[in-house]
Write a protein that holds these residues in place. Sequence first.
Motif, PDB file in Angstrom:
ATOM      1  N   UNK A 227      68.264  25.021  -1.203  1.00  0.00           N
ATOM      2  CA  UNK A 227      68.425  25.758   0.042  1.00  0.00           C
ATOM      3  C   UNK A 227      69.821  26.353   0.085  1.00  0.00           C
ATOM      4  N   UNK A 228      69.939  27.618   0.441  1.00  0.00           N
ATOM      5  CA  UNK A 228      71.263  28.177   0.670  1.00  0.00           C
ATOM      6  C   UNK A 228      71.297  28.768   2.082  1.00  0.00           C
ATOM      7  N   UNK A 229      72.298  28.345   2.797  1.00  0.00           N
ATOM      8  CA  UNK A 229      72.477  28.855   4.164  1.00  0.00           C
ATOM      9  C   UNK A 229      73.740  29.705   4.181  1.00  0.00           C
ATOM     10  N   UNK A 230      73.560  30.976   4.517  1.00  0.00           N
ATOM     11  CA  UNK A 230      74.723  31.871   4.591  1.00  0.00           C
ATOM     12  C   UNK A 230      75.126  32.016   6.058  1.00  0.00           C
ATOM     13  N   UNK A 231      76.323  31.555   6.319  1.00  0.00           N
ATOM     14  CA  UNK A 231      76.813  31.689   7.701  1.00  0.00           C
ATOM     15  C   UNK A 231      77.851  32.801   7.721  1.00  0.00           C
ATOM     16  N   UNK A 232      77.513  33.913   8.374  1.00  0.00           N
ATOM     17  CA  UNK A 232      78.417  35.072   8.373  1.00  0.00           C
ATOM     18  C   UNK A 232      78.119  35.933   9.584  1.00  0.00           C
ATOM     19  N   UNK A 233      79.020  36.888   9.849  1.00  0.00           N
ATOM     20  CA  UNK A 233      78.717  37.840  10.937  1.00  0.00           C
ATOM     21  C   UNK A 233      78.050  39.102  10.371  1.00  0.00           C
ATOM     22  N   UNK A 234      77.935  39.146   9.085  1.00  0.00           N
ATOM     23  CA  UNK A 234      77.289  40.257   8.383  1.00  0.00           C
ATOM     24  C   UNK A 234      77.963  41.606   8.606  1.00  0.00           C
ATOM     25  N   UNK A 235      79.156  41.544   9.252  1.00  0.00           N
ATOM     26  CA  UNK A 235      79.849  42.803   9.541  1.00  0.00           C
ATOM     27  C   UNK A 235      80.600  43.236   8.297  1.00  0.00           C
ATOM     28  N   UNK A 236      79.881  43.771   7.364  1.00  0.00           N
ATOM     29  CA  UNK A 236      80.506  44.217   6.126  1.00  0.00           C
ATOM     30  C   UNK A 236      80.247  45.695   6.006  1.00  0.00           C
ATOM     31  N   UNK A 237      81.328  46.428   5.830  1.00  0.00           N
ATOM     32  CA  UNK A 237      81.143  47.870   5.801  1.00  0.00           C
ATOM     33  C   UNK A 237      80.335  48.310   4.576  1.00  0.00           C
ATOM     34  N   UNK A 238      80.301  47.430   3.533  1.00  0.00           N
ATOM     35  CA  UNK A 238      79.511  47.808   2.354  1.00  0.00           C
ATOM     36  C   UNK A 238      78.054  47.388   2.527  1.00  0.00           C
ATOM     37  N   UNK A 239      77.784  46.678   3.544  1.00  0.00           N
ATOM     38  CA  UNK A 239      76.401  46.253   3.792  1.00  0.00           C
ATOM     39  C   UNK A 239      76.147  44.863   3.268  1.00  0.00           C
TER      40      UNK A 239
ATOM     41  N   UNK B 214      72.944  43.854   2.486  1.00  0.00           N
ATOM     42  CA  UNK B 214      71.640  43.821   1.819  1.00  0.00           C
ATOM     43  C   UNK B 214      71.730  43.364   0.357  1.00  0.00           C
ATOM     44  N   UNK B 215      72.662  43.935  -0.359  1.00  0.00           N
ATOM     45  CA  UNK B 215      72.772  43.585  -1.781  1.00  0.00           C
ATOM     46  C   UNK B 215      73.146  42.128  -1.976  1.00  0.00           C
TER      47      UNK B 215
ATOM     48  N   UNK C 194      68.441  36.070  -3.298  1.00  0.00           N
ATOM     49  CA  UNK C 194      67.003  36.029  -3.523  1.00  0.00           C
ATOM     50  C   UNK C 194      66.684  35.882  -5.009  1.00  0.00           C
ATOM     51  N   UNK C 195      67.514  36.598  -5.775  1.00  0.00           N
ATOM     52  CA  UNK C 195      67.276  36.578  -7.221  1.00  0.00           C
ATOM     53  C   UNK C 195      67.438  35.179  -7.776  1.00  0.00           C
ATOM     54  N   UNK C 196      68.154  34.333  -7.133  1.00  0.00           N
ATOM     55  CA  UNK C 196      68.358  32.964  -7.578  1.00  0.00           C
ATOM     56  C   UNK C 196      67.152  32.081  -7.235  1.00  0.00           C
ATOM     57  N   UNK C 197      66.156  32.686  -6.641  1.00  0.00           N
ATOM     58  CA  UNK C 197      64.963  31.966  -6.243  1.00  0.00           C
ATOM     59  C   UNK C 197      65.302  30.815  -5.318  1.00  0.00           C
TER      60      UNK C 197
ATOM     61  N   UNK D 184      67.110  41.461  10.766  1.00  0.00           N
ATOM     62  CA  UNK D 184      65.952  40.586  10.943  1.00  0.00           C
ATOM     63  C   UNK D 184      64.790  41.080  10.084  1.00  0.00           C
ATOM     64  N   UNK D 185      64.579  42.389  10.130  1.00  0.00           N
ATOM     65  CA  UNK D 185      63.437  42.930   9.390  1.00  0.00           C
ATOM     66  C   UNK D 185      63.691  42.864   7.880  1.00  0.00           C
ATOM     67  N   UNK D 186      64.972  43.105   7.513  1.00  0.00           N
ATOM     68  CA  UNK D 186      65.321  43.013   6.084  1.00  0.00           C
ATOM     69  C   UNK D 186      65.015  41.610   5.568  1.00  0.00           C
ATOM     70  N   UNK D 187      65.431  40.613   6.338  1.00  0.00           N
ATOM     71  CA  UNK D 187      65.243  39.225   5.933  1.00  0.00           C
ATOM     72  C   UNK D 187      63.757  38.846   5.942  1.00  0.00           C
ATOM     73  N   UNK D 188      63.097  39.308   7.019  1.00  0.00           N
ATOM     74  CA  UNK D 188      61.686  38.953   7.151  1.00  0.00           C
ATOM     75  C   UNK D 188      60.869  39.437   5.951  1.00  0.00           C
ATOM     76  N   UNK D 189      61.186  40.653   5.469  1.00  0.00           N
ATOM     77  CA  UNK D 189      60.456  41.204   4.347  1.00  0.00           C
ATOM     78  C   UNK D 189      60.659  40.374   3.090  1.00  0.00           C
ATOM     79  N   UNK D 190      61.806  39.739   2.990  1.00  0.00           N
ATOM     80  CA  UNK D 190      62.142  39.026   1.760  1.00  0.00           C
ATOM     81  C   UNK D 190      62.028  37.515   1.915  1.00  0.00           C
ATOM     82  N   UNK D 191      61.313  37.097   2.898  1.00  0.00           N
ATOM     83  CA  UNK D 191      61.112  35.679   3.153  1.00  0.00           C
ATOM     84  C   UNK D 191      62.434  34.930   3.351  1.00  0.00           C
ATOM     85  N   UNK D 192      63.356  35.604   3.967  1.00  0.00           N
ATOM     86  CA  UNK D 192      64.617  34.963   4.300  1.00  0.00           C
ATOM     87  C   UNK D 192      64.551  34.621   5.784  1.00  0.00           C
TER      88      UNK D 192
END
Lengths: 677, 303
Positions: free
Chosen positions: B188-200, B202-203, B209-212, B269-277
């Motif tokens: 399990x990996x839990x990312x705690x962040x504000x996601x306020x990254x100007x580069x985004x 998503x990547x 995700x790639x780490x399964x 939310x939608x980005x995560x939902x699509x990727x089972x996050x």
Amino acid sequence: MDLGSFFTNSLTTGQWVLMGLIPPAIFALYFLKMRRQSYLVPSTYLWHRAIEDLNVNSLWQRLRSSLLLFLQILLVLLIILACLRPGWQGVELTGERFIFLVDNSASMGATDLDKNRLEVAKKKVTELIDQMKPGDRGMVISFSDLAHIDQTFTDSRGELKRSLETIELTNRPTDIQEAVKMAAGLTNPGTVREKEGRREFEITEAVPATMYIMSDGNFPEIEELATNYLNEIYVPIGTTNVKNVGILAFNAIQSFEKGGDVELFSRVQNFADETVNTTAALYLNDRLVDASELELTSNERTTLNFGIDANQIDTERTHHLKLVLDYPDNFMLDNTAYAVLNPPNFKRVLLVTPGNEPLTAALGTEAIEKQYLLTVQKPSVLPTAEGAPLSAAQKEYVLSDESGEYDLIIYDQCSPLTLPQANTLFIGSRPPGEEWQFEHVVLPVITDVTDSHPVMNLLTLDNLRIVDANTVTAEMGGQVLIDSVHGPLAQIGPRERFEDLVLGFSITYQEDGRELANTDWPLRYSFPLFIQNSIEYLTGLQREELNFVTRTGQSLLLSPILGESHLIVESPSGKKTELSRLGQGFFLFSNTDEIGIYQRHNPESNKNGWESDQSFAVNLFYENESDLAVQNAITLNHRDLKGKEAYQTTRRELWKWILLAGLAVLVLEWILFNRRL
Amino acid sequence: MSSRPTSSSLLFSELLSPALMGKLERMELVSRKVFKGRMKGEKRSKRKGQSVEFADFRNYVPGDDLRFIDWNLYARLDKLFLKLFMEEEDLHFYCLLDASDSMDFGEPNKLLYAKQLAAALGYIGLCRSDRVKIEALSSSAGSVAPTLRGRHSLPKMLGYLRSIEAGENVSLLSGTKSFSLRNSGKGIVVLISDLMDKEGYQNALRYLMAQKMDVYVIQVLSSEEIDPDVKGDLKLVDVEDGGFAEISASQALLKRYQKMLSTFIAEAKSFCGKRNIVYLMANTETPVDELVTHYLARRGLVR
């Protein structure tokens, strides 16, 4: 509407330039963002996205979001508009000089308008002053029966208003003449020339001025006044139907014929258009003694008589009488009238005679005894020669003469060394000095009597027989009283502040210890009359205000009671005025501004040990002032001046409202700023 | 903000209150996937093993441990079957903390909130003998976070959390990249962040995700971000890169900002939902224990 009259420029060009710079400055400051505050945020990521849209929008879009800027600009524009002083219905003040005549006579105290008429007049003048353009000059003159310049020409509105505020109500009657004269004179004071080297400069040239007359118009017509260059505008202050009942006359007379009873006469008039029921109450020394019900129809005038019994009157004291109308009208000043009863003012008369029975008999009448203190002396009291040793009686005479104790000295068949400090009546003797010359005549025939003179009033001396007589010549010029075929037999002549009456013939003469008649005059009615007239005249009783009642604004002659040289008059409000004696031995009191009872004090009374407590009353007995109905037109120089309603000339100013709107904008801005609407 | 406690002055109890610890002890971390563990633990593993829980049968082949032969079956069928049991193994629990300057903001402080959250989740793992690794995002492997196991490691974990300080301004991408390279274990990996990254973000999530891995994203936002209290003409300065945005605060602008924020959250939310996050937005106003016991339980991270 004419735009030129809608706006009034109130700023100079420089000030306008500064004012015009403000809106661009606000814009500039806004766009230069000089005062943007730094504010830390975790990330501008979202903010950038939020303002992205706004940034690409036009300038207008940008401005729309800044309501605060608009409010600021609006505020400044409102202030600028206010500085233009927009107004309407303003009759433009013509001319460049204004004279404001403000009536402050008693009738302006009527309360039919606002606080009183004067306050309304002041307010209207203030409005007119506010309309003055920069550079216009104004002058303020207040007038009752006197005119007073409260402010000479100035272009300072502040000073005009300040001096306007100092105008106070008086109790005086109205006479605009002096004020108009003053205004005319000050506007164009003739052609004044000033010499500088050889050239002459005309300092002033005739400039027209506008004169506003703020009055209720109750004054006599003005005629024959040089009011060139004066454009008069009459602004009537007051209403036509004013409730007022006034006392127009009130007097008290103590008649000794009726055993000392006092009779009071008064006249009351209703000036209103409606019938009035009221009560007139009479107070004696502030004690109610009588009252009377009155019913007066519109403009009815009635007389009210009261009587006070002699036993209520102490003749040694002064009594104050007050008549009060119990009716609350618009003008209370004329609802109270005052009168006084003074103890008899004894005049001191010295008779120096070797003996004269007819004369002493004429002086012994009851009427004379009531008013005069008569002293009889022998001619031996007169000093015989300059520097000669004096007897005790002679010393007393000299002393009383020097102190002016006597009002009148009668020299019968004798003459002093020098003329005394008093009026004199010489009977059959020549006054000392070269001023008077006698020439002996026998059996003169009287041809004329100057009955215009008070002394000879009502006298006929036809067929008067006189044995020995002298014609009387007054070198310094006198008035002939009795003329004969030979020349004047009696003359009256002035001397310093006194008068001397010289009768050229004696009544009786002494021979061998007996008294013999020189004329048959004592057998006629005219003799005691002549004696009474002459002592009344020479003691000044005739010219004195016997009833001690006068009106406001009128001056009063007061005679000394004990020969005092100074007098202090205390007004009803306690204001003291010190008076000095004028010629003829009178005091002139002109400070009769207050209504009520004035008390006179003798500052030398302590010396003499006799305090005089005589009083006199001053009332407002002017029909013009009590008749409060405002005149819609006045007559000036035979021209009718129609009253102009003040509102027509009043410029309605908007700037106050605009400033208020500006304040509202400021408040709105503050609310917006705090609420982030 | 100047009065907020610096990291080193933090008390352990501030990171993890005793009351919360009591609640957490009864919970466990749940993975939606079953992973292979490294050591014996309390989680079922893909591997068959020696737990008491029966898994399957298979034919006996010579060499098998005789102890696992099902003798009852042999008696009935006269064939040798080997009984297979579920192997109970440990769970790999990773917690990635964004310690950038933007996290060091707000009242209550977002970073502190993230630390408290990490401590709570980590403690659950420690209690259940899971392999717990809490790590601040950084581009380099310079500060290697300890791998912890067992309740006795609590002070160590808290000590590490306490040592994390804001200022690691790495992008989410490089942070997760570095993490993924170093940690290949499933879990399990839990990312705690504000996601306020100007580069985004998503990547960065794609890397995870790639780490399964079973990925959870908890976006921490302070109330200052959700409902900014700005007035007048301002120059907004970014605490991370110093960039600025000039704004004139107005109702319209604030509305627009709110719209942007909700769009941003919806996108995530939608980005995560699509990727089972599993995505969870956490307002710092919400107490940590409530977040763990209610929200995360509902999301299935804890049980």
